[in-house]
Scaffold this active site. Structure first.
Site, PDB file in Angstrom:
ATOM      1  N   GLU A  93       0.845  -1.199   0.000  1.00 24.41           N
ATOM      2  CA  GLU A  93       0.000   0.000   0.000  1.00 24.41           C
ATOM      3  C   GLU A  93       0.877   1.245   0.000  1.00 24.41           C
ATOM      4  OE1 GLU A  93      -2.435   1.630  -0.669  1.00 24.41           O
ATOM      5  OE2 GLU A  93      -4.004   1.632   0.863  1.00 24.41           O
ATOM      6  N   ASP A  94       0.360   2.327  -0.580  1.00 23.94           N
ATOM      7  CA  ASP A  94       1.156   3.550  -0.634  1.00 23.94           C
ATOM      8  C   ASP A  94       1.266   4.240   0.720  1.00 23.94           C
ATOM      9  OD1 ASP A  94      -1.543   4.268  -0.629  1.00 23.94           O
ATOM     10  OD2 ASP A  94      -1.446   5.531  -2.412  1.00 23.94           O
ATOM     11  N   ASP A 120      -3.111   6.005   6.559  1.00 25.97           N
ATOM     12  CA  ASP A 120      -3.569   7.291   7.077  1.00 25.97           C
ATOM     13  C   ASP A 120      -4.428   7.011   8.309  1.00 25.97           C
ATOM     14  OD1 ASP A 120      -4.066  10.066   7.095  1.00 25.97           O
ATOM     15  OD2 ASP A 120      -5.685   9.933   5.658  1.00 25.97           O
ATOM     16  N   PHE A 180      -1.072  16.807   3.137  1.00 26.11           N
ATOM     17  CA  PHE A 180      -1.550  16.066   1.973  1.00 26.11           C
ATOM     18  C   PHE A 180      -0.391  15.864   1.002  1.00 26.11           C
ATOM     19  CE2 PHE A 180      -3.775  14.658  -1.729  1.00 26.11           C
ATOM     20  CZ  PHE A 180      -4.670  13.759  -1.157  1.00 26.11           C
ATOM     21  N   ARG A 201       0.666  11.418  -9.782  1.00 18.94           N
ATOM     22  CA  ARG A 201       1.163  10.085  -9.397  1.00 18.94           C
ATOM     23  C   ARG A 201       2.548   9.801  -9.961  1.00 18.94           C
ATOM     24  NH1 ARG A 201      -3.111   7.205  -7.043  1.00 18.94           N
ATOM     25  NH2 ARG A 201      -5.174   7.524  -7.928  1.00 18.94           N
TER      26      ARG A 201
END
Ligand code: IMP
Ligand code: MG
Length: 181
Positions: free
Chosen positions: A98-99, A102, A151, A164
């Site tokens: 997963e990136d 959060d 963010f 991206r």
């Protein structure tokens, strides 16, 4: 690469490259020479996954999971999940890639669904961990970098499907974060 919507570079291409290579070493040390099923969480993990797996000495099968919690904008929506590629996880050593972690809700949902497919082991690797934002008790087995609550875009991470392909991770300007088109 300069991108006017990026306020500052948080993690340079070089820092990411070095850490991704180290992470592969940490992962390989745990799995030994066993086969792994890498489950990439689309879309954000595709860049990280591609770099990471090329450093792994293990045999790897691939699966991709589409889980959308941020369709556009920065606000969470409902989680929807689809698995394609290697879908037989039964008895296998599954590594979810997963990136970013959060609130943890996306990964929690994903792990719940994958566990029902009967993997022998189920572990997670995330490039970024926004530790201070966690809302559920979850942590990744392998973490690239702890990051502050801002963010972030680049290296797979988007805002409204943009940025991206930036080779670094940057902090998105708040003016740009407010726009969705
Ligand atoms: P969680 O369910 O709150 O842990 O959200 C995880 C998902 O939200 C990640 O897979 C990302 O797609 C997205 N996300 C969280 N923070 C960011 C960010 O800073 N930039 C881009 N996407 C993010
Ligand atoms: Mg994601």
């Amino acid at each position: 690469m300069t991108e006017p919507d990026v306020e500052r570079v948080l993690l340079s291409r070089e820092r990411i490259e070095t850490r991704v290579c180290e992470l592969a070493g940490e992962i390989a040390a745990v799995y030994g020479d066993g086969e792994i099923v890498a489950v990439g969480v689309l879309t954000g993990a595709f860049v990280f996954l591609a770099d990471l797996v090329r450093h792994l000495p293990n045999r790897v099968r691939f699966s991709f999971l589409k889980a959308d919690s941020y369709a556009t904008g920065t606000y969470p929506g409902a989680l929807s999940v689809t698995l394609v590629g290697e879908t037989d996880l039964s008895g296998r050593d599954v590594l979810v890639v997963e990136d970013i972690l959060d609130t943890g809700r996306t990964l929690e949902g994903i792990l719940g669904i994958l566990r029902r497919r009967g993997p022998r082991t189920l572990r997670t690797v995330v490039l970024l961990d926004k530790v201070s934002r966690r809302e559920v008790a979850i942590s990744a087995d392998f973490v690239g970098f702890p990051v502050p609550d801002a963010f972030l875009v680049g290296y797979g991470l988007d805002h409204a499907q943009r940025y991206r392909n930036l080779p670094y991770v940057g902090v998105l300007r708040s003016e740009a974060a407010g726009k969705s088109s």
